[in-house]
Write a protein that holds these residues in place. Structure first.
Motif, PDB file in Angstrom:
ATOM      1  N   LYS A 193      52.985 118.489  98.500  1.00  0.00           N
ATOM      2  CA  LYS A 193      53.947 118.655  97.416  1.00  0.00           C
ATOM      3  C   LYS A 193      53.242 118.676  96.071  1.00  0.00           C
ATOM      4  N   PRO A 194      53.855 119.319  95.092  1.00  0.00           N
ATOM      5  CA  PRO A 194      53.264 119.366  93.757  1.00  0.00           C
ATOM      6  C   PRO A 194      53.421 118.035  93.025  1.00  0.00           C
ATOM      7  N   ARG A 224      49.073 120.366  86.434  1.00  0.00           N
ATOM      8  CA  ARG A 224      49.701 120.481  87.742  1.00  0.00           C
ATOM      9  C   ARG A 224      48.678 120.375  88.869  1.00  0.00           C
ATOM     10  N   VAL A 225      49.083 119.689  89.937  1.00  0.00           N
ATOM     11  CA  VAL A 225      48.254 119.596  91.133  1.00  0.00           C
ATOM     12  C   VAL A 225      49.124 119.833  92.358  1.00  0.00           C
ATOM     13  N   LEU A 226      48.483 120.221  93.448  1.00  0.00           N
ATOM     14  CA  LEU A 226      49.110 120.239  94.759  1.00  0.00           C
ATOM     15  C   LEU A 226      48.456 119.132  95.569  1.00  0.00           C
ATOM     16  N   SER A 280      51.468 129.974  89.107  1.00  0.00           N
ATOM     17  CA  SER A 280      51.016 129.726  90.471  1.00  0.00           C
ATOM     18  C   SER A 280      51.282 128.288  90.901  1.00  0.00           C
ATOM     19  N   SER A 281      51.055 127.353  90.006  1.00  0.00           N
ATOM     20  CA  SER A 281      51.221 125.944  90.358  1.00  0.00           C
ATOM     21  C   SER A 281      52.669 125.576  90.634  1.00  0.00           C
ATOM     22  N   ARG A 282      53.595 126.419  90.172  1.00  0.00           N
ATOM     23  CA  ARG A 282      55.013 126.150  90.398  1.00  0.00           C
ATOM     24  C   ARG A 282      55.593 126.950  91.561  1.00  0.00           C
TER      25      ARG A 282
END
Length: 437
Positions: A193-194, A224-226, A280-282
């Motif tokens: 999950k982000p 942002r991270v995954l 991309s992160s979203r």
């Protein structure tokens, strides 16, 4: 033929060997090594070509171990099994074969294309603060040395050779079989999950302590991270894998096909990268699934890239990530590839990047069509300042002079190399860089 050119997966290394060889068995390999040594030629073994360094490059004889494939024997133990595997076996094939027999590799990296010997010899690792790299699972090995001898090594038999060859960089000889301490097969419950980088760094100690296998990917120019949290479960746990449609959309289309397109655009318009990373992160949503351990650990990587990875004492990883972020902002350098962060337990292997300390791995990537020089050099300088150690199979500029202070057993390793390959039959430019002339 001598005119044929070999290159690695990423296209960062090329070789024009005098001879290509695919020996059918250990005796043929030993005879080949002796003949090459007599001619004054160097010999290197090559697997899947997934090292970014020149570890397998040679101007002499390039040896494929593709005929050395499969499981030779399994001896059950109280906590799993000792499994003897031929060294050219690809990890993907080994994982499937182990599962069918009731066992599994205790930990794995996120790519399964490598040969077993290649992965072990360059210090490949996975993630998990309580787990060591793949080479910590080695219980014994068979190796062909420069004089053509076929030598067995373990903690009890030829122990110095065993210590050196577990992560041997191809410098001691050619490994032909490995005995691994394997676990009973197990499943993994994966939660992806982000999140935000700031939140993860605030809670990092708890994540590493409470999650079996934790890692995250930070998107540069964003907060942002995954995150990926994998929990070990018994092998008979009912499987709830990702659906075929979702696998295609997320793992194949978004992570490979779409990501390739994004990087091509980024190459043409680098100024758009911060916006691209925000989007991309979203796009990556949360998902939870349970599957065989090896299917969760590894994922397909079809977008070609160049990579550098540094192992740093775990207490320095937060500051290192902050420094990378500040450097990107200060210089205006735009990077589309996420930064990967993983963890490993301390071990006692001579050339392990986690030798003597709990370790965080920070991997930086650049699309293969873009220059990585300034970015990698900056990160390398930051990592070196906190006693970082470069992954032996990934791009770096370190030499024996500045590696010796961080590896207490480096001279022990060189002494074993002097004993078993005094004439440097297995030498090449990369080994001269990291081990000296």
């Amino acid at each position: 033929m001598a005119s044929d050119i070999w290159q690695n997966w990423a296209g960062t290394q090329r070789a024009s060997p005098r001879q290509w060889a695919t020996p059918r068995n250990t005796r043929e390999l030993a005879a080949l090594v002796v003949e090459a040594a007599t001619r004054g030629w160097h010999v290197k073994a090559v697997g899947a070509g997934h090292s970014f360094t020149g570890a397998a490059v040679t101007d002499g004889v390039l040896v494929s171990l593709d005929n050395f494939s499969g499981i030779e024997s399994i001896t059950p133990t109280d906590d799993g099994a000792l499994v003897t595997v031929l060294a050219g076996t690809r990890l993907r094939a080994l994982n499937e074969a182990l599962w069918q027999r009731g066992y599994a590799m205790t930990n794995l990296g996120d790519i399964d294309a490598q040969s077993l010997a290649g992965a072990l010899g360059t210090g490949t690792h996975g993630t998990g603060a309580a787990f060591g790299g793949l080479a910590t699972q080695i219980h014994g090995l068979e190796i062909v040395t420069a004089d053509g001898a076929i030598v067995t090594a373990s903690a009890d038999q030829n122990p110095e050779l065993f210590e050196a060859a577990r992560i041997g960089l191809g410098a001691i000889g050619i490994i032909t079989k490995v005995t691994l301490a394997c676990s009973p097969r197990f499943t993994l419950r994966a939660i992806e999950k982000p999140d935000t980088l700031s939140h993860i760094l605030d809670t990092l100690d708890d994540e590493c302590r409470t999650v079996d296998h934790f890692e995250f990917y930070w998107f540069p120019h964003t907060d942002r991270v995954l995150t990926k949290r994998n929990t070990r479960l018994p092998g008979d746990t009912p499987l709830k894998p990702v659906s075929a449609i979702r696998t295609f959309v997320e793992d194949e289309f978004m992570s490979n096909t779409l990501f390739e397109g994004v990087n091509r655009i980024a190459t043409l318009a680098p100024a758009a990268i911060p916006t691209i990373n925000q989007i991309s992160s979203r796009l990556l949503g949360a998902r939870e699934f349970t599957d065989r351990s090896y299917r969760v650990f590894a994922s397909p990587r079809r977008v070609k890239f160049k990579e550098m990875e540094y192992a740093v004492p775990v207490e320095h990883v937060k500051d290192l990530l902050h420094e990378i972020n500040q450097w990107l902002q200060r210089t205006g350098t735009n990077v589309a590839f996420p930064v990967e962060v993983r963890f490993a337990a301390a071990d006692d292997l001579w050339l392990s990047t986690a030798n003597g300390r709990d370790t965080a791995y920070v991997a930086v990537h650049q699309y293969h069509r873009r220059s990585e020089t300034e970015y990698f050099a900056a990160v390398e300088a930051m990592a070196k300042a906190v006693d970082g150690r470069p992954h032996w199979g990934k791009m770096h500029n370190r030499t024996i002079d500045d590696l010796r202070p961080t590896y207490a057993k480096l001279d022990n390793f060189i002494a074993v190399r002097d004993k078993y390959d005094a004439d440097r039959v297995f030498d090449n430019d990369y080994l001269r860089q990291v081990l000296g002339a």
